[in-house]
Design a protein around this motif. Sequence first.
Motif, PDB file in Angstrom:
ATOM      1  N   UNK A 185      40.361 -11.615 -26.677  1.00  0.00           N
ATOM      2  CA  UNK A 185      41.457 -12.496 -27.102  1.00  0.00           C
ATOM      3  C   UNK A 185      41.871 -12.186 -28.537  1.00  0.00           C
ATOM      4  N   UNK A 186      40.871 -11.866 -29.379  1.00  0.00           N
ATOM      5  CA  UNK A 186      41.167 -11.560 -30.782  1.00  0.00           C
ATOM      6  C   UNK A 186      42.072 -10.342 -30.890  1.00  0.00           C
ATOM      7  N   UNK A 187      41.941  -9.428 -29.928  1.00  0.00           N
ATOM      8  CA  UNK A 187      42.715  -8.187 -29.994  1.00  0.00           C
ATOM      9  C   UNK A 187      44.037  -8.273 -29.231  1.00  0.00           C
ATOM     10  N   UNK A 188      44.288  -9.419 -28.605  1.00  0.00           N
ATOM     11  CA  UNK A 188      45.563  -9.592 -27.905  1.00  0.00           C
ATOM     12  C   UNK A 188      46.649  -9.972 -28.917  1.00  0.00           C
ATOM     13  N   UNK A 189      47.927  -9.699 -28.604  1.00  0.00           N
ATOM     14  CA  UNK A 189      48.979  -9.993 -29.584  1.00  0.00           C
ATOM     15  C   UNK A 189      49.016 -11.463 -29.996  1.00  0.00           C
ATOM     16  N   UNK A 190      48.656 -12.370 -29.062  1.00  0.00           N
ATOM     17  CA  UNK A 190      48.676 -13.812 -29.386  1.00  0.00           C
ATOM     18  C   UNK A 190      47.414 -14.240 -30.140  1.00  0.00           C
ATOM     19  N   UNK A 191      46.501 -13.275 -30.425  1.00  0.00           N
ATOM     20  CA  UNK A 191      45.174 -13.649 -30.944  1.00  0.00           C
ATOM     21  C   UNK A 191      45.047 -13.638 -32.452  1.00  0.00           C
ATOM     22  N   UNK A 192      46.181 -13.687 -33.171  1.00  0.00           N
ATOM     23  CA  UNK A 192      46.143 -13.554 -34.630  1.00  0.00           C
ATOM     24  C   UNK A 192      45.175 -14.499 -35.328  1.00  0.00           C
ATOM     25  N   UNK A 193      45.175 -15.767 -34.914  1.00  0.00           N
ATOM     26  CA  UNK A 193      44.320 -16.749 -35.600  1.00  0.00           C
ATOM     27  C   UNK A 193      42.841 -16.452 -35.323  1.00  0.00           C
ATOM     28  N   UNK A 215      38.159 -24.321 -32.966  1.00  0.00           N
ATOM     29  CA  UNK A 215      39.488 -23.679 -33.029  1.00  0.00           C
ATOM     30  C   UNK A 215      39.524 -22.348 -32.280  1.00  0.00           C
ATOM     31  N   UNK A 216      38.405 -21.631 -32.299  1.00  0.00           N
ATOM     32  CA  UNK A 216      38.380 -20.310 -31.657  1.00  0.00           C
ATOM     33  C   UNK A 216      38.409 -20.472 -30.135  1.00  0.00           C
ATOM     34  N   UNK A 217      37.560 -21.354 -29.594  1.00  0.00           N
ATOM     35  CA  UNK A 217      37.522 -21.562 -28.142  1.00  0.00           C
ATOM     36  C   UNK A 217      38.870 -22.114 -27.660  1.00  0.00           C
ATOM     37  N   UNK A 218      39.430 -23.060 -28.426  1.00  0.00           N
ATOM     38  CA  UNK A 218      40.723 -23.639 -28.015  1.00  0.00           C
ATOM     39  C   UNK A 218      41.825 -22.579 -28.055  1.00  0.00           C
ATOM     40  N   UNK A 219      41.780 -21.683 -29.051  1.00  0.00           N
ATOM     41  CA  UNK A 219      42.812 -20.636 -29.134  1.00  0.00           C
ATOM     42  C   UNK A 219      42.675 -19.649 -27.974  1.00  0.00           C
ATOM     43  N   UNK A 220      41.432 -19.288 -27.635  1.00  0.00           N
ATOM     44  CA  UNK A 220      41.220 -18.376 -26.491  1.00  0.00           C
ATOM     45  C   UNK A 220      41.687 -19.060 -25.205  1.00  0.00           C
ATOM     46  N   UNK A 277      44.488   4.149 -26.417  1.00  0.00           N
ATOM     47  CA  UNK A 277      45.839   3.832 -26.927  1.00  0.00           C
ATOM     48  C   UNK A 277      46.127   4.656 -28.184  1.00  0.00           C
ATOM     49  N   UNK A 278      45.101   4.863 -29.018  1.00  0.00           N
ATOM     50  CA  UNK A 278      45.261   5.677 -30.231  1.00  0.00           C
ATOM     51  C   UNK A 278      45.569   7.127 -29.878  1.00  0.00           C
ATOM     52  N   UNK A 279      44.806   7.669 -28.927  1.00  0.00           N
ATOM     53  CA  UNK A 279      45.001   9.072 -28.535  1.00  0.00           C
ATOM     54  C   UNK A 279      46.384   9.269 -27.906  1.00  0.00           C
ATOM     55  N   UNK A 280      46.914   8.229 -27.295  1.00  0.00           N
ATOM     56  CA  UNK A 280      48.254   8.306 -26.688  1.00  0.00           C
ATOM     57  C   UNK A 280      49.357   7.997 -27.712  1.00  0.00           C
ATOM     58  N   UNK A 281      48.925   7.786 -28.960  1.00  0.00           N
ATOM     59  CA  UNK A 281      49.838   7.460 -30.074  1.00  0.00           C
ATOM     60  C   UNK A 281      50.676   6.221 -29.805  1.00  0.00           C
ATOM     61  N   UNK A 282      50.103   5.281 -29.070  1.00  0.00           N
ATOM     62  CA  UNK A 282      50.765   3.989 -28.858  1.00  0.00           C
ATOM     63  C   UNK A 282      50.508   3.067 -30.044  1.00  0.00           C
ATOM     64  N   UNK A 283      49.375   3.251 -30.706  1.00  0.00           N
ATOM     65  CA  UNK A 283      49.011   2.389 -31.845  1.00  0.00           C
ATOM     66  C   UNK A 283      48.545   3.260 -33.013  1.00  0.00           C
ATOM     67  N   UNK A 284      48.520   2.666 -34.207  1.00  0.00           N
ATOM     68  CA  UNK A 284      48.107   3.411 -35.411  1.00  0.00           C
ATOM     69  C   UNK A 284      46.586   3.564 -35.428  1.00  0.00           C
ATOM     70  N   UNK A 285      46.075   4.517 -36.245  1.00  0.00           N
ATOM     71  CA  UNK A 285      44.610   4.636 -36.387  1.00  0.00           C
ATOM     72  C   UNK A 285      43.972   3.318 -36.867  1.00  0.00           C
ATOM     73  N   UNK A 286      44.689   2.584 -37.733  1.00  0.00           N
ATOM     74  CA  UNK A 286      44.112   1.319 -38.227  1.00  0.00           C
ATOM     75  C   UNK A 286      43.991   0.301 -37.088  1.00  0.00           C
ATOM     76  N   UNK A 287      44.998   0.222 -36.242  1.00  0.00           N
ATOM     77  CA  UNK A 287      44.961  -0.701 -35.093  1.00  0.00           C
ATOM     78  C   UNK A 287      43.842  -0.280 -34.126  1.00  0.00           C
ATOM     79  N   UNK A 288      43.721   1.045 -33.942  1.00  0.00           N
ATOM     80  CA  UNK A 288      42.637   1.572 -33.087  1.00  0.00           C
ATOM     81  C   UNK A 288      41.270   1.130 -33.640  1.00  0.00           C
ATOM     82  N   UNK A 289      41.090   1.310 -34.953  1.00  0.00           N
ATOM     83  CA  UNK A 289      39.782   1.029 -35.556  1.00  0.00           C
ATOM     84  C   UNK A 289      39.476  -0.469 -35.614  1.00  0.00           C
ATOM     85  N   UNK A 290      40.539  -1.292 -35.550  1.00  0.00           N
ATOM     86  CA  UNK A 290      40.339  -2.746 -35.516  1.00  0.00           C
ATOM     87  C   UNK A 290      39.481  -3.142 -34.300  1.00  0.00           C
ATOM     88  N   UNK A 291      39.625  -2.401 -33.219  1.00  0.00           N
ATOM     89  CA  UNK A 291      38.843  -2.689 -32.012  1.00  0.00           C
ATOM     90  C   UNK A 291      37.344  -2.599 -32.312  1.00  0.00           C
TER      91      UNK A 291
END
Length: 361
Positions: A185-193, A215-220, A277-291
């Motif tokens: 959930x943290x890595x989903x687009x809606x998971x910012x909080x 807050x975390x369980x309710x957000x998920x 997703x990183x290897x397919x150049x869909x996301x940046x290296x920073x977004x990849x490493x966030x995982x």
Amino acid sequence: MRRVTVALDPPYDVVVGAGALDELTPLLTGRRRVAVVTQEAIARPHLGPVLERLAAAGAEVTVLTIGPGEEDKNLGTVGRLCREAAASGLLRGDAVVTLGGGVVGDTGGFAAAVYHRGVAVVHVATTLLAMIDAAIGGKTAVNLPEGKNLVGAFHQPLGVVADLTLLASLPEREYRAGLGEVAKYALMPQGGAIRAEILTDPSALDARDPGQLEPVVAACAAITAEVVASDPFERTGARATLNYGHTLAHALETAGDHDLHHGEAVAVGLVFAGHLAGALERITPAHRDLHTEIVGGLGLPTSVPPGTATSAELLDLMRRDKKSHGGLTFVLPDSDGTLTAVDDPPAAALDAAFRAVGVES
Ligand SMILES: NC(=O)c1ccc[n+]([C@@H]2O[C@H](COP(=O)([O-])OP(=O)(O)OC[C@H]3O[C@@H](n4cnc5c(N)ncnc54)[C@H](O)[C@@H]3O)[C@@H](O)[C@H]2O)c1
């Protein structure tokens, strides 16, 4: 305490917080009889408080116990539950309460879906995974020897109770595995909080403090609720986004003969999906490493345990996954984080993602 509404017809709430168990009384007031489906290890600490809330609702209660593990999630158990419910006099207008994790919710929920062609069910979730995922959305199923979750039904609950104090008795490995789904959930687009919470202090959730978890369980749960309401019968593909990280995860569970718990396998699957997703150049290296940062920060594995399987074996298992259409399908993020299904990525990208999680060809 927070309420997350699942906007279906009729709508229902996921009540999250310390003391959410009190919700059982208003939810079940007026029901003549209630069958509580649970397991020994859960009944010991938690059945008493549940029975108190049901007594306050004025219901006669029958307690039905199932075995402790995934192997008890089968049609034999459902048949036994239905027979015991009949013997106790449970009727069409009565209700079932499941008190447990995904195994109890799936098995008791399926029994409720088919008994008398469907009786009302309330899920009292006792694992982190059930609170944010399995208890929400009405999917119920049991396993056949031929495969997991092969017989089931959609049967939406009257309500979901996520009383965070119930997590105190959950074995450490089960709790940690639940954090694997939190990572998703943290890595989903809606998971910012959720992401911000984890990045600020990755070990904040280790103590299982209800105040920090709420807050975390309710957000998920809110993300699950939103996705489920947009695709209640899993027809449009929207609900498939909840399978982020799951393509490799299912193969790892099978290859390792379930040495990895589901949430641990999802954790590695998310790191793999990020690298793919990183290897397919869909996301940046920073977004990849966030995982890797989120998964590792939560104390979960970021690579496949040595000796589990080769990449060829994992690819073969992924092609045979029940959610596959014959090829390889991965849910992957793109630059704005949106998750979409990607079919048959090129071998070079798959190789790079496998190497990143420690799997050689
Ligand atoms: N229906 C869905 O949408 C959905 C979604 C995801 C997973 N699932 C299913 O969920 C199942 C996994 O569920 P899970 O991860 O919740 O594990 P689980 O239900 O198997 O529970 C894990 C273990 O912890 C024990 N336990 C649970 N809560 C406890 C507590 N509070 N205190 C002490 N012991 C406790 C259980 O007795 C069990 O032995 C799988 O069968 C999976 O297929 C269903």
